[in-house]
Design a protein around this motif. Sequence first.
Motif, PDB file in Angstrom:
ATOM      1  N   ALA A  38       0.826  -1.206   0.000  1.00  0.00           N
ATOM      2  CA  ALA A  38       0.000   0.000   0.000  1.00  0.00           C
ATOM      3  C   ALA A  38       0.865   1.263   0.000  1.00  0.00           C
ATOM      4  N   GLY A  39       0.549   2.170  -0.930  1.00  0.00           N
ATOM      5  CA  GLY A  39       1.277   3.421  -1.056  1.00  0.00           C
ATOM      6  C   GLY A  39       2.383   3.384  -2.090  1.00  0.00           C
ATOM      7  N   ASN A  40       2.875   2.214  -2.418  1.00  0.00           N
ATOM      8  CA  ASN A  40       3.913   2.087  -3.434  1.00  0.00           C
ATOM      9  C   ASN A  40       3.301   2.194  -4.836  1.00  0.00           C
ATOM     10  N   LYS A  41       4.041   2.770  -5.754  1.00  0.00           N
ATOM     11  CA  LYS A  41       3.608   2.802  -7.144  1.00  0.00           C
ATOM     12  C   LYS A  41       3.582   1.381  -7.706  1.00  0.00           C
ATOM     13  N   LEU A  42       2.641   1.114  -8.604  1.00  0.00           N
ATOM     14  CA  LEU A  42       2.562  -0.210  -9.213  1.00  0.00           C
ATOM     15  C   LEU A  42       3.882  -0.586  -9.878  1.00  0.00           C
ATOM     16  N   TYR A  43       4.542   0.407 -10.490  1.00  0.00           N
ATOM     17  CA  TYR A  43       5.770   0.093 -11.217  1.00  0.00           C
ATOM     18  C   TYR A  43       6.950  -0.212 -10.298  1.00  0.00           C
ATOM     19  N   LYS A  44       6.792   0.006  -9.007  1.00  0.00           N
ATOM     20  CA  LYS A  44       7.841  -0.397  -8.069  1.00  0.00           C
ATOM     21  C   LYS A  44       7.906  -1.919  -7.955  1.00  0.00           C
ATOM     22  N   VAL A  45       6.755  -2.563  -8.135  1.00  0.00           N
ATOM     23  CA  VAL A  45       6.680  -4.032  -8.095  1.00  0.00           C
ATOM     24  C   VAL A  45       6.718  -4.605  -9.504  1.00  0.00           C
ATOM     25  N   HIS A  46       5.869  -4.050 -10.386  1.00  0.00           N
ATOM     26  CA  HIS A  46       5.804  -4.503 -11.773  1.00  0.00           C
ATOM     27  C   HIS A  46       6.607  -3.511 -12.623  1.00  0.00           C
ATOM     28  N   GLN A  47       7.894  -3.778 -12.736  1.00  0.00           N
ATOM     29  CA  GLN A  47       8.791  -2.774 -13.301  1.00  0.00           C
ATOM     30  C   GLN A  47       8.666  -2.627 -14.810  1.00  0.00           C
ATOM     31  N   ASP A  48       7.909  -3.519 -15.457  1.00  0.00           N
ATOM     32  CA  ASP A  48       7.609  -3.324 -16.874  1.00  0.00           C
ATOM     33  C   ASP A  48       6.599  -2.206 -17.077  1.00  0.00           C
ATOM     34  N   LEU A  49       5.997  -1.714 -15.987  1.00  0.00           N
ATOM     35  CA  LEU A  49       4.988  -0.653 -16.077  1.00  0.00           C
ATOM     36  C   LEU A  49       5.573   0.746 -15.870  1.00  0.00           C
ATOM     37  N   ILE A  50       6.882   0.858 -15.773  1.00  0.00           N
ATOM     38  CA  ILE A  50       7.513   2.180 -15.665  1.00  0.00           C
ATOM     39  C   ILE A  50       7.126   3.024 -16.880  1.00  0.00           C
ATOM     40  N   GLY A  51       6.586   4.189 -16.620  1.00  0.00           N
ATOM     41  CA  GLY A  51       6.137   5.070 -17.695  1.00  0.00           C
ATOM     42  C   GLY A  51       4.733   4.808 -18.180  1.00  0.00           C
ATOM     43  N   ALA A  52       4.126   3.690 -17.730  1.00  0.00           N
ATOM     44  CA  ALA A  52       2.790   3.341 -18.204  1.00  0.00           C
ATOM     45  C   ALA A  52       1.695   3.847 -17.280  1.00  0.00           C
ATOM     46  N   THR A  53       2.003   4.016 -15.989  1.00  0.00           N
ATOM     47  CA  THR A  53       0.983   4.422 -15.029  1.00  0.00           C
ATOM     48  C   THR A  53       1.625   5.017 -13.788  1.00  0.00           C
ATOM     49  N   GLU A  54       0.873   5.898 -13.131  1.00  0.00           N
ATOM     50  CA  GLU A  54       1.296   6.461 -11.846  1.00  0.00           C
ATOM     51  C   GLU A  54       0.420   5.952 -10.708  1.00  0.00           C
ATOM     52  N   ILE A  55      -0.400   4.940 -10.974  1.00  0.00           N
ATOM     53  CA  ILE A  55      -1.285   4.377  -9.950  1.00  0.00           C
ATOM     54  C   ILE A  55      -0.460   3.737  -8.839  1.00  0.00           C
TER      55      ILE A  55
END
Length: 325
Positions: A38-55
């Motif tokens: 909770a509170g971490n950006k999705l791309y911190k865990v799913h690093q293929d999502l860097i640049g794809a979302t700020e959720i």
Amino acid sequence: MLEVGIIGGAGYTAGELIRLLLNHPKTNINFVFSTSNAGNKLYKVHQDLIGATEISFSSEINADVDVLFLCLGHGNSTAFLQKNSFSKNTKIIDLSNDFRLLDDKNFEGKEFVYGLPELNKKAIQSTNYIANPGCFATALQLAILPLASHGLLKNDVHINAVTGATGAGTSLTATTHFTWRDNNFSHYKAFNHQHLGEINQTVHQLQSDFKSEINFMPNRGDFSRGIFATTYTKCDEPLEEVIKMYEAYYKDAAFTFVTNQNLFLKQVVNTNNCFIQLEKHGEKLLITSMIDNLLKGASGQAIQNMNLMYGFQEDTGLKLKANYF
């Protein structure tokens, strides 16, 4: 736009589901629930999502979302739904094995439909609750559905199938470390894999008099993703008639294709497709089937089910190219 929630967002399946939903023209991700992230950006865990979302991962749940995907460990979806309630209009798609079997499909007034579109398309279109099939179960059922539908499974069925390392999930175990998997191969859960329950259930749905054995040998492969399965059984029908039977059964299937070309796994990796090839060797019918375990075997099929539930074109958000090169 559908407001979508995801419960359990850190695993491989959830990562692929998030990627697909971000690019789906009819969905907006309302929340991705995770207590540990909770509170971490999705791309911190799913690093293929860097640049794809700020959720960011959320510690709160919106009970009024249109669609809820459960990406929890097996046995945990039941516990979660016992503790949390949602709007009567919320459609639920569970990716665990909690509601796949007939004895488990009814839960607190909800009746879950087994979400294999090639088998239960009409029921999927009219339900609010889906039990998404298992990955091995998907590949193996698609190999034998046409035979069962014609009552042609009259002998034992023998299956040898290999899955990639992502099939074991993100948690490290003795058999998922790189040093163990690299240049290695092994079988596991010989003849008693949990997906056999789904497979036998489906066969009996189509062929009630089936009394033979389904012998399943699952294997761990030295690659990341995909399932390659070879199934054989005695069959008296000429190959040409069997091919016609399969082509007729899958003529309206959005993602399952019968081909006379030799198959190799890269043809389906990163797609929601299942490819099937048929051969006769004497009295034996050999059926080769293959899928991406994370897509047609999990998240892609979940999106396919959502599309059917809402009357969208079945392949919406799923027109994916294989990682062929």
